[in-house]
Scaffold this active site. Structure first.
Site, PDB file in Angstrom:
ATOM      1  N   CYS A 113       0.687  -0.948   0.291  1.00 14.61           N
ATOM      2  CA  CYS A 113       0.150   0.317   0.146  1.00 14.61           C
ATOM      3  C   CYS A 113       0.708   1.210  -0.295  1.00 14.61           C
ATOM      4  CB  CYS A 113      -0.750   0.159   1.172  1.00 14.61           C
ATOM      5  SG  CYS A 113      -2.080   1.249   1.216  1.00 14.61           S
ATOM      6  N   LYS A 189     -12.262  -5.365   2.709  1.00 14.61           N
ATOM      7  CA  LYS A 189     -11.904  -3.999   3.590  1.00 14.61           C
ATOM      8  C   LYS A 189     -12.312  -3.219   4.588  1.00 14.61           C
ATOM      9  CE  LYS A 189      -7.591  -1.139   5.027  1.00 14.61           C
ATOM     10  NZ  LYS A 189      -6.592  -1.750   4.935  1.00 14.61           N
ATOM     11  N   ARG A 199      -1.968   2.430  12.336  1.00  9.46           N
ATOM     12  CA  ARG A 199      -1.744   4.452  11.627  1.00  9.46           C
ATOM     13  C   ARG A 199      -0.910   5.053  12.919  1.00  9.46           C
ATOM     14  NH1 ARG A 199      -7.820   5.676  10.041  1.00  9.46           N
ATOM     15  NH2 ARG A 199      -8.248   3.879   7.647  1.00  9.46           N
ATOM     16  N   LYS A 242     -10.924  -7.707   7.211  1.00  5.35           N
ATOM     17  CA  LYS A 242     -10.459  -7.088   8.052  1.00  5.35           C
ATOM     18  C   LYS A 242     -11.182  -5.654   8.797  1.00  5.35           C
ATOM     19  CE  LYS A 242      -6.945  -4.174   7.920  1.00  5.35           C
ATOM     20  NZ  LYS A 242      -5.904  -3.058   7.389  1.00  5.35           N
TER      21      LYS A 242
HETATM   22  C1  PBG Z   1      -2.399   0.384   5.229  1.00  5.88           C
HETATM   23  C2  PBG Z   1      -2.798  -1.018   6.279  1.00  5.88           C
HETATM   24  C3  PBG Z   1      -4.423  -0.355   7.106  1.00  5.88           C
HETATM   25  C4  PBG Z   1      -3.598  -1.794   7.995  1.00  5.88           C
HETATM   26  C5  PBG Z   1      -3.479  -3.307   7.379  1.00  5.88           C
HETATM   27  N1  PBG Z   1      -2.909  -1.629   5.886  1.00  5.88           N
HETATM   28  C6  PBG Z   1      -4.300   1.026   8.342  1.00  5.88           C
HETATM   29  C7  PBG Z   1      -5.271   1.718   6.977  1.00  5.88           C
HETATM   30  O1  PBG Z   1      -5.970   1.105   6.113  1.00  5.88           O
HETATM   31  O2  PBG Z   1      -6.083   2.771   7.308  1.00  5.88           O
HETATM   32  C8  PBG Z   1      -5.071  -1.268   9.306  1.00  5.88           C
HETATM   33  C9  PBG Z   1      -4.141  -2.739   9.873  1.00  5.88           C
HETATM   34  C10 PBG Z   1      -4.693  -2.913  11.856  1.00  5.88           C
HETATM   35  O3  PBG Z   1      -5.127  -1.869  11.917  1.00  5.88           O
HETATM   36  O4  PBG Z   1      -4.100  -3.924  12.363  1.00  5.88           O
HETATM   37  N2  PBG Z   1      -3.461   0.975   4.172  1.00  5.88           N
END
Ligand code: PBG
Length: 317
Positions: A113, A189, A199, A242
């Site tokens: 990402c 997600k 974050r 997720k």
């Molecule tokens: C990045 C990402 C996130 C998480 C995993 N990859 C954060 C988001 O999308 O804001 C969250 C993982 C967690 O809270 O343990 N896009």
């Protein structure tokens, strides 16, 4: 040609998607690698996890391997934010050294990402008028994915929710001769409130607005199922819900609709809530953690991404 062999390549991958038994082989340990820090930074919001330097990452990795962890998910946190040029050499260096240490005893996935890389903290590139630039986003993801796989990652895990990214990544990987590198897609997600501690760790909080224009709306089941179906059609090998427990109702339907293994990400907010409950002596942490894994398995999860993977053996799991 549809490649069904990708998840048969190594023992850790075969064990991860085994439909029989449930143990540490099905648990994936996240690791944070931060460029440009001089020493390991333990994460207040995620006890037991740290932002690592290259050397502390390798030390932790060796400890985890010794504790029986066989699946890792690496989160890169670059020193420089940018709008377009995302340099991930530091990740390549780490992956080469991890691969050297693990051989084929562990599977290493890399979260693919750009929210830790962008100045905006968003999972996409914006054009000069502030609109999502899908083509530039795809290109950036493709470049990162190739860097990771070339350096020795077993597979990539796109966690952005931009349209078309799985098809784009599949094409890029195939064209570069990595047709056997699997894609673990964060396919269902949600725009969730439970990502807070993460974050901070990944330094990826959006600088304006939120992620609701690309992540799923928690109220919408049909869209949540369609999102995973589309990832499957685009060539994902593994799907995921997720946050995990709050999305448990969707795991089995997604598997039934796609035939693919579906995992669950026990996200930072879920994990940390157990830590905090235990701190106040409202639950026994170890027992509650194991219960949470069993709950997800009962709901149909093939694999679980959990900050507690490294504890499993010590818990007799
Ligand atoms: C990045 C990402 C996130 C998480 C995993 N990859 C954060 C988001 O999308 O804001 C969250 C993982 C967690 O809270 O343990 N896009």
């Amino acid at each position: 040609m549809k490649r069904l062999q990708r998840l048969r390549a190594t023992a850790p991958l075969r064990d991860m998607v085994s439909e029989i038994g449930f143990g540490q082989s099905q648990l994936i340990q996240p690791l944070f690698l931060a460029e440009g820090i001089s020493k390991e930074e333990p994460l207040g919001g995620l006890p037991g996890s740290s932002r690592h330097t290259l050397s502390s990452l390798l030390a932790q990795f060796e400890k985890d391997l010794a504790a029986g962890v066989r699946q890792f998910l690496l989160f890169p946190v670059p020193a420089q934010k940018s709008n377009r040029n995302f340099a991930a050499e530091f990740v390549g260096t780490a992956l080469q050294q991890m691969r050297q240490r693990a051989g084929s005893d562990a599977a290493i996935w890399v979260d693919t990402c750009i929210c830790s890389f962008t100045e905006t903290g968003h999972c996409c590139v914006h054009d000069t008028r502030g609109r999502q630039d899908l083509a530039a986003t795809h290109a950036a993801l493709g470049t990162l994915a190739l860097t990771y796989v070339k350096a020795g990652a077993d597979g990539v895990s796109p966690s952005d929710m931009n349209d078309g990214r799985v098809a784009y990544l599949r094409k890029k990987l195939d064209e570069a001769g990595h047709d056997l590198a699997p894609i673990m897609s964060y396919s269902t997600k949600f725009a969730s409130n439970f990502y807070g501690p993460f974050r901070d760790a990944a330094d990826s909080a959006p600088q304006f607005g939120d992620r609701k224009s690309y992540q799923l709306d928690v109220r919408n089941r049909s869209d949540a199922l369609a999102s995973s179906r589309r990832c499957a059609e685009e060539g994902a090998d593994l799907l995921m819900v997720k946050p995990g427990q709050p999305s448990a109702d969707l795991i089995r339907p997604i598997n039934e609709q796609t035939g693919l293994p579906v995992g669950a990400y026990q996200v930072s907010g879920e994990y940390t809530s157990l830590v905090l409950l235990a701190k106040e002596k409202f639950v026994d942490f170890d027992a509650a953690l194991i219960e949470s894994w069993h709950n997800l398995r009962r709901a149909g999860a093939s694999y679980i991404i959990t900050y507690g993977a490294r504890l499993a053996r010590g818990l007799g799991f």
